[in-house]
Scaffold this active site. Structure first.
Site, PDB file in Angstrom:
ATOM      1  N   THR A  91      -0.859   7.531  -0.893  1.00  0.00           N
ATOM      2  CA  THR A  91      -2.147   7.449  -1.605  1.00  0.00           C
ATOM      3  C   THR A  91      -3.027   6.313  -1.067  1.00  0.00           C
ATOM      4  OG1 THR A  91      -1.301   5.885  -3.235  1.00  0.00           O
ATOM      5  CG2 THR A  91      -1.011   8.226  -3.719  1.00  0.00           C
ATOM      6  N   ARG A  98       0.850  -1.189   0.000  1.00  0.00           N
ATOM      7  CA  ARG A  98       0.000   0.000   0.000  1.00  0.00           C
ATOM      8  C   ARG A  98       0.883   1.234   0.000  1.00  0.00           C
ATOM      9  NH1 ARG A  98      -4.723   0.897   4.303  1.00  0.00           N
ATOM     10  NH2 ARG A  98      -2.951   1.381   5.620  1.00  0.00           N
ATOM     11  N   ASP A 107       0.151  -2.685  12.271  1.00  0.00           N
ATOM     12  CA  ASP A 107       0.643  -3.103  10.951  1.00  0.00           C
ATOM     13  C   ASP A 107       0.944  -4.606  10.988  1.00  0.00           C
ATOM     14  OD1 ASP A 107       2.494  -1.621   8.411  1.00  0.00           O
ATOM     15  OD2 ASP A 107       2.551  -3.760   8.818  1.00  0.00           O
ATOM     16  N   ASP A 156       4.511  -5.790   9.742  1.00  0.00           N
ATOM     17  CA  ASP A 156       5.579  -5.434  10.682  1.00  0.00           C
ATOM     18  C   ASP A 156       5.520  -6.308  11.928  1.00  0.00           C
ATOM     19  OD1 ASP A 156       6.648  -3.550   9.045  1.00  0.00           O
ATOM     20  OD2 ASP A 156       5.753  -1.825  10.055  1.00  0.00           O
TER      21      ASP A 156
END
Ligand code: PRP
Ligand code: URA
Length: 209
Positions: free
Chosen positions: A108, A104, A200, A203
């Site tokens: 944006t 991603r 995340d 991560d």
């Protein structure tokens, strides 16, 4: 229109709470994600076709059911989807594994595709696309576009946590795809993270930042 299934099984919910906890380290996060993927795979394979065979028990011949041998494919969206693959393979070890690499764009939030490798017989397989997170929906929509472009016809999408925004857009873009979720969370925040979510996923799974 595709159906949305939210798994409220107590074991899935218990493990998901541990996954969400910010104090859960990489090793436990990985193990718990793997376990939840297995539990979800148990439910998602509920409609696999069976065929009748004759089996000799120690007592007599019996008519019994076995899997009809439908060809399956698991497709993790890289990176974080990798964390769910082994859990699903525990239940369907003969499935082939394709990969779709997407990230991603942090500005944006649009998905950027960088890798696709699928089994050669795409048209003959049913696919389960796996990714822990369905946030804006962009990555899932793009991964499924990628599979369909190469001939896939029957696709399910499975994730740990989804935002209502992502579910809505995925349903709109791919009304033929059923969506399997462990938790439907509240919303996205201004950075496109799921709230309350788990942070995340990539991560936390791989110990990166
Ligand atoms: C995360 C997650 C999904 C995607 C979801 O991946 O694993 O693929 O974001 O967001 P979306 O629904 O808004 O598209 P990320 O892009 O962080 O890449 P990574 O797995 O390599 O960390
Ligand atoms: N991707 C993640 O890993 N987490 C989110 O909350 C949203 C997208």
């Amino acid at each position: 229109m595709g159906k949305v299934y939210v798994f409220d099984h107590p074991l899935i919910q218990h493990k998901l709470t541990m996954i969400r906890d910010k104090n859960t380290g990489t090793k436990d996060f990985r193990e718990l994600t793997d376990e939840v993927a297995t539990l979800m795979a148990f439910e998602i394979t509920r409609d696999l076709p069976l065929e009748e065979v004759t089996v000799q028990t120690p007592v007599c011949d019996a008519k019994a059911k076995v899997l009809a041998g439908k060809k399956l494919g698991i497709v993790p969206i890289l990176r974080a989807g990798i964390g769910m693959v082994d859990g699903v393979l525990k239940l369907i070890p003969a499935a082939k594994v394709g990969h779709v690499g997407l990230y991603r764009d942090p500005e944006t939030l649009q998905p950027v595709e960088y890798y696709v490798k699928l089994p050669t017989d795409v048209e003959d397989r049913d696919f389960i696309v796996v990714d822990p997170m369905l946030a804006t929906g962009g990555s899932a929509i793009e991964a499924i576009n990628s599979l369909k472009k190469r001939g896939a016809k029957n696709i399910k999408f499975m994730c740990l946590i989804a935002a209502p925004e992502g579910v809505g857009l995925l349903k709109e873009a791919h009304p033929d795809v059923d969506i399997y979720i462990a938790s439907l969370d509240e919303k996205l925040n201004e950075k496109g993270y799921i709230v309350p979510g788990l942070g995340d996923a990539g991560d936390r799974l791989f110990g990166t930042k």
